[in-house]
Design a protein around this motif. Structure first.
Motif, PDB file in Angstrom:
ATOM      1  N   LYS A 226       0.836  -1.200   0.000  1.00 44.34           N
ATOM      2  CA  LYS A 226       0.000   0.000   0.000  1.00 44.34           C
ATOM      3  C   LYS A 226       0.874   1.254   0.000  1.00 44.34           C
ATOM      4  CE  LYS A 226      -3.573   2.431   2.543  1.00 44.34           C
ATOM      5  NZ  LYS A 226      -4.132   2.674   3.854  1.00 44.34           N
ATOM      6  N   ARG A 227       1.925   1.243   0.800  1.00 44.41           N
ATOM      7  CA  ARG A 227       2.834   2.407   0.856  1.00 44.41           C
ATOM      8  C   ARG A 227       3.500   2.628  -0.499  1.00 44.41           C
ATOM      9  NH1 ARG A 227       8.170   3.750   3.691  1.00 44.41           N
ATOM     10  NH2 ARG A 227       8.044   5.997   3.656  1.00 44.41           N
ATOM     11  N   ALA A 228       3.939   1.555  -1.130  1.00 45.53           N
ATOM     12  CA  ALA A 228       4.574   1.679  -2.451  1.00 45.53           C
ATOM     13  C   ALA A 228       3.567   2.204  -3.481  1.00 45.53           C
ATOM     14  CB  ALA A 228       5.137   0.336  -2.887  1.00 45.53           C
ATOM     15  N   GLU A 229       2.320   1.717  -3.421  1.00 41.27           N
ATOM     16  CA  GLU A 229       1.291   2.188  -4.359  1.00 41.27           C
ATOM     17  C   GLU A 229       0.966   3.657  -4.142  1.00 41.27           C
ATOM     18  OE1 GLU A 229      -1.936  -0.567  -3.781  1.00 41.27           O
ATOM     19  OE2 GLU A 229      -1.055  -2.044  -5.160  1.00 41.27           O
ATOM     20  N   GLU A 230       0.935   4.094  -2.882  1.00 44.43           N
ATOM     21  CA  GLU A 230       0.685   5.512  -2.597  1.00 44.43           C
ATOM     22  C   GLU A 230       1.779   6.383  -3.207  1.00 44.43           C
ATOM     23  OE1 GLU A 230       0.414   5.462   1.669  1.00 44.43           O
ATOM     24  OE2 GLU A 230      -1.706   4.861   1.639  1.00 44.43           O
ATOM     25  N   LEU A 231       3.022   5.935  -3.090  1.00 42.04           N
ATOM     26  CA  LEU A 231       4.127   6.692  -3.688  1.00 42.04           C
ATOM     27  C   LEU A 231       4.002   6.727  -5.207  1.00 42.04           C
ATOM     28  CD1 LEU A 231       7.071   5.474  -1.462  1.00 42.04           C
ATOM     29  CD2 LEU A 231       6.243   7.826  -1.655  1.00 42.04           C
ATOM     30  N   MET A 232       3.578   5.609  -5.796  1.00 47.20           N
ATOM     31  CA  MET A 232       3.404   5.574  -7.252  1.00 47.20           C
ATOM     32  C   MET A 232       2.318   6.549  -7.682  1.00 47.20           C
ATOM     33  SD  MET A 232       3.877   1.527  -8.024  1.00 47.20           S
ATOM     34  CE  MET A 232       3.762   1.691  -9.797  1.00 47.20           C
ATOM     35  N   GLU A 233       1.235   6.611  -6.938  1.00 43.17           N
ATOM     36  CA  GLU A 233       0.155   7.537  -7.276  1.00 43.17           C
ATOM     37  C   GLU A 233       0.611   8.984  -7.141  1.00 43.17           C
ATOM     38  OE1 GLU A 233      -3.326   6.465  -5.024  1.00 43.17           O
ATOM     39  OE2 GLU A 233      -3.485   4.527  -6.027  1.00 43.17           O
ATOM     40  N   ILE A 234       1.398   9.272  -6.105  1.00 43.09           N
ATOM     41  CA  ILE A 234       1.895  10.632  -5.892  1.00 43.09           C
ATOM     42  C   ILE A 234       2.684  11.114  -7.104  1.00 43.09           C
ATOM     43  CG2 ILE A 234       3.644  11.960  -4.597  1.00 43.09           C
ATOM     44  CD1 ILE A 234       2.646  10.548  -2.066  1.00 43.09           C
ATOM     45  N   ILE A 235       3.472  10.216  -7.702  1.00 43.81           N
ATOM     46  CA  ILE A 235       4.328  10.640  -8.813  1.00 43.81           C
ATOM     47  C   ILE A 235       3.695  10.343 -10.181  1.00 43.81           C
ATOM     48  CG2 ILE A 235       6.501  10.677  -7.567  1.00 43.81           C
ATOM     49  CD1 ILE A 235       5.897   7.775  -9.703  1.00 43.81           C
TER      50      ILE A 235
ATOM     51  N   ARG B 144       6.474  19.560 -15.563  1.00 44.33           N
ATOM     52  CA  ARG B 144       5.205  20.014 -14.978  1.00 44.33           C
ATOM     53  C   ARG B 144       4.877  19.220 -13.714  1.00 44.33           C
ATOM     54  NH1 ARG B 144       3.822  20.425 -20.330  1.00 44.33           N
ATOM     55  NH2 ARG B 144       2.916  18.341 -20.386  1.00 44.33           N
ATOM     56  N   GLU B 145       5.101  17.921 -13.787  1.00 47.77           N
ATOM     57  CA  GLU B 145       4.784  17.066 -12.637  1.00 47.77           C
ATOM     58  C   GLU B 145       5.665  17.377 -11.440  1.00 47.77           C
ATOM     59  OE1 GLU B 145       4.711  12.957 -13.826  1.00 47.77           O
ATOM     60  OE2 GLU B 145       3.314  13.394 -15.450  1.00 47.77           O
ATOM     61  N   ILE B 146       6.933  17.692 -11.668  1.00 52.11           N
ATOM     62  CA  ILE B 146       7.823  17.975 -10.542  1.00 52.11           C
ATOM     63  C   ILE B 146       7.441  19.294  -9.878  1.00 52.11           C
ATOM     64  CG2 ILE B 146       9.795  19.228 -11.534  1.00 52.11           C
ATOM     65  CD1 ILE B 146      10.029  16.189  -9.261  1.00 52.11           C
ATOM     66  N   ILE B 147       6.960  20.253 -10.650  1.00 55.56           N
ATOM     67  CA  ILE B 147       6.486  21.515 -10.071  1.00 55.56           C
ATOM     68  C   ILE B 147       5.256  21.253  -9.198  1.00 55.56           C
ATOM     69  CG2 ILE B 147       5.419  23.748 -10.617  1.00 55.56           C
ATOM     70  CD1 ILE B 147       7.246  23.778 -13.153  1.00 55.56           C
ATOM     71  N   GLU B 148       4.313  20.479  -9.701  1.00 53.25           N
ATOM     72  CA  GLU B 148       3.117  20.132  -8.920  1.00 53.25           C
ATOM     73  C   GLU B 148       3.491  19.357  -7.665  1.00 53.25           C
ATOM     74  OE1 GLU B 148       0.393  18.009 -11.441  1.00 53.25           O
ATOM     75  OE2 GLU B 148       0.449  19.578 -12.978  1.00 53.25           O
ATOM     76  N   LEU B 149       4.413  18.409  -7.811  1.00 54.50           N
ATOM     77  CA  LEU B 149       4.839  17.577  -6.692  1.00 54.50           C
ATOM     78  C   LEU B 149       5.493  18.426  -5.606  1.00 54.50           C
ATOM     79  CD1 LEU B 149       4.984  14.553  -5.946  1.00 54.50           C
ATOM     80  CD2 LEU B 149       7.284  14.547  -6.889  1.00 54.50           C
ATOM     81  N   LYS B 150       6.312  19.369  -5.999  1.00 57.44           N
ATOM     82  CA  LYS B 150       6.985  20.238  -5.034  1.00 57.44           C
ATOM     83  C   LYS B 150       5.968  20.988  -4.175  1.00 57.44           C
ATOM     84  CE  LYS B 150       9.494  24.476  -4.444  1.00 57.44           C
ATOM     85  NZ  LYS B 150       8.852  24.684  -3.169  1.00 57.44           N
ATOM     86  N   HIS B 151       4.934  21.508  -4.823  1.00 59.45           N
ATOM     87  CA  HIS B 151       3.924  22.265  -4.083  1.00 59.45           C
ATOM     88  C   HIS B 151       3.036  21.350  -3.240  1.00 59.45           C
ATOM     89  CE1 HIS B 151       5.084  26.041  -5.826  1.00 59.45           C
ATOM     90  NE2 HIS B 151       5.004  25.525  -7.042  1.00 59.45           N
ATOM     91  N   ARG B 152       2.673  20.200  -3.789  1.00 57.20           N
ATOM     92  CA  ARG B 152       1.796  19.283  -3.071  1.00 57.20           C
ATOM     93  C   ARG B 152       2.464  18.705  -1.828  1.00 57.20           C
ATOM     94  NH1 ARG B 152       0.431  14.040  -5.770  1.00 57.20           N
ATOM     95  NH2 ARG B 152       1.149  15.253  -7.539  1.00 57.20           N
ATOM     96  N   LEU B 153       3.755  18.374  -1.921  1.00 57.69           N
ATOM     97  CA  LEU B 153       4.461  17.750  -0.807  1.00 57.69           C
ATOM     98  C   LEU B 153       5.238  18.745   0.043  1.00 57.69           C
ATOM     99  CD1 LEU B 153       5.832  14.560  -2.570  1.00 57.69           C
ATOM    100  CD2 LEU B 153       3.722  14.827  -1.250  1.00 57.69           C
ATOM    101  N   ASP B 154       5.274  20.016  -0.399  1.00 59.29           N
ATOM    102  CA  ASP B 154       6.002  21.055   0.309  1.00 59.29           C
ATOM    103  C   ASP B 154       7.452  20.637   0.559  1.00 59.29           C
ATOM    104  OD1 ASP B 154       6.217  23.596   1.435  1.00 59.29           O
ATOM    105  OD2 ASP B 154       5.846  22.832   3.455  1.00 59.29           O
ATOM    106  N   LYS B 155       8.141  20.260  -0.525  1.00 61.78           N
ATOM    107  CA  LYS B 155       9.528  19.810  -0.455  1.00 61.78           C
ATOM    108  C   LYS B 155      10.452  20.866  -1.043  1.00 61.78           C
ATOM    109  CE  LYS B 155       9.070  15.540   0.976  1.00 61.78           C
ATOM    110  NZ  LYS B 155       9.535  15.190   2.289  1.00 61.78           N
ATOM    111  N   THR B 156      11.643  20.931  -0.508  1.00 59.96           N
ATOM    112  CA  THR B 156      12.695  21.710  -1.126  1.00 59.96           C
ATOM    113  C   THR B 156      13.376  20.788  -2.124  1.00 59.96           C
ATOM    114  OG1 THR B 156      13.041  23.062   0.838  1.00 59.96           O
ATOM    115  CG2 THR B 156      14.881  22.919  -0.737  1.00 59.96           C
TER     116      THR B 156
END
Length: 185
Positions: free
Chosen positions: A95-104, A158-170
């Motif tokens: 489940k954890r691996a699938e959640e990470l796959m969905e995030i990206i 585009r996806e990395i920009i969205e991911l940065k904002h969604r996960l609040d990562k530097t």
């Protein structure tokens, strides 16, 4: 998977990434609580982390090798003696691996494929998921899109920009492409 558990008795594992791959297969993980392994394996949920006291010389050598081996054997015995608990841990890991796959942005159904069966863009996304598994405060990406075609590259940007904002990562992004630097900067 037909495996009950994945065993990682490593005394030096800087990233713990291989454990994420085992979790994606639905196997409980028994691993050493060293390096990046504790950032990937959730102790008691996706597997067991075996504590280790190490010599402070960078070698990873256990201070008490017999205790480490005994503790590791006890954790492995615990998982193997309760197949239902091992299955629960395997499901939690999957489940954890699938959640990470969905995030990206990857279909979790792709989790059963080998890397050679994935497109270049999918392989890049898997690399990002593997990095995110450790939940680092800072993500270093060294020319991650240089080997993909321009259309896939644009999608990944585009996806990395969205991911940065969604996960609040530097994200520290290394590139020699000035357009990409301006877009992602």
């Amino acid at each position: 998977t037909s495996a009950t558990t994945f065993v990682c008795p490593s005394i030096y594992e800087p990233l713990g990434i291989v454990n994420l791959e085992a979790m994606a297969c639905g196997a409980a993980v028994v691993g050493t609580a060293t390096g990046g392994i504790p950032e990937v394996v959730v102790d008691g949920e996706t597997g067991w982390l075996v504590p280790i006291e190490q010599v402070d010389d960078g070698s990873g050598t256990p201070l008490d090798p017999e205790k480490f081996v005994s503790d590791f054997a006890a954790a492995l015995t615990d998982v193997l003696s309760d197949p239902e608990r091992a299955r629960e841990m395997g499901r939690a890991g999957r489940k954890r691996a699938e959640e990470l796959m969905e995030i990206i942005g990857l279909d979790p159904a792709l989790g059963s494929r080998y890397p050679s069966q994935l497109s270049g863009g999918q392989q890049q996304r898997v690399g990002v998921a593997r990095a995110l598994a450790a939940d680092p405060p800072i993500l270093l990406m060294d020319e991650p899109f240089s080997a993909v075609d321009p259309l896939v590259r644009a999608d990944l940007q585009r996806e990395i920009i969205e991911l940065k904002h969604r996960l609040d990562k530097t994200i520290v992004f290394v590139t020699h492409d000035m357009d990409e630097a301006v877009l992602l900067g």
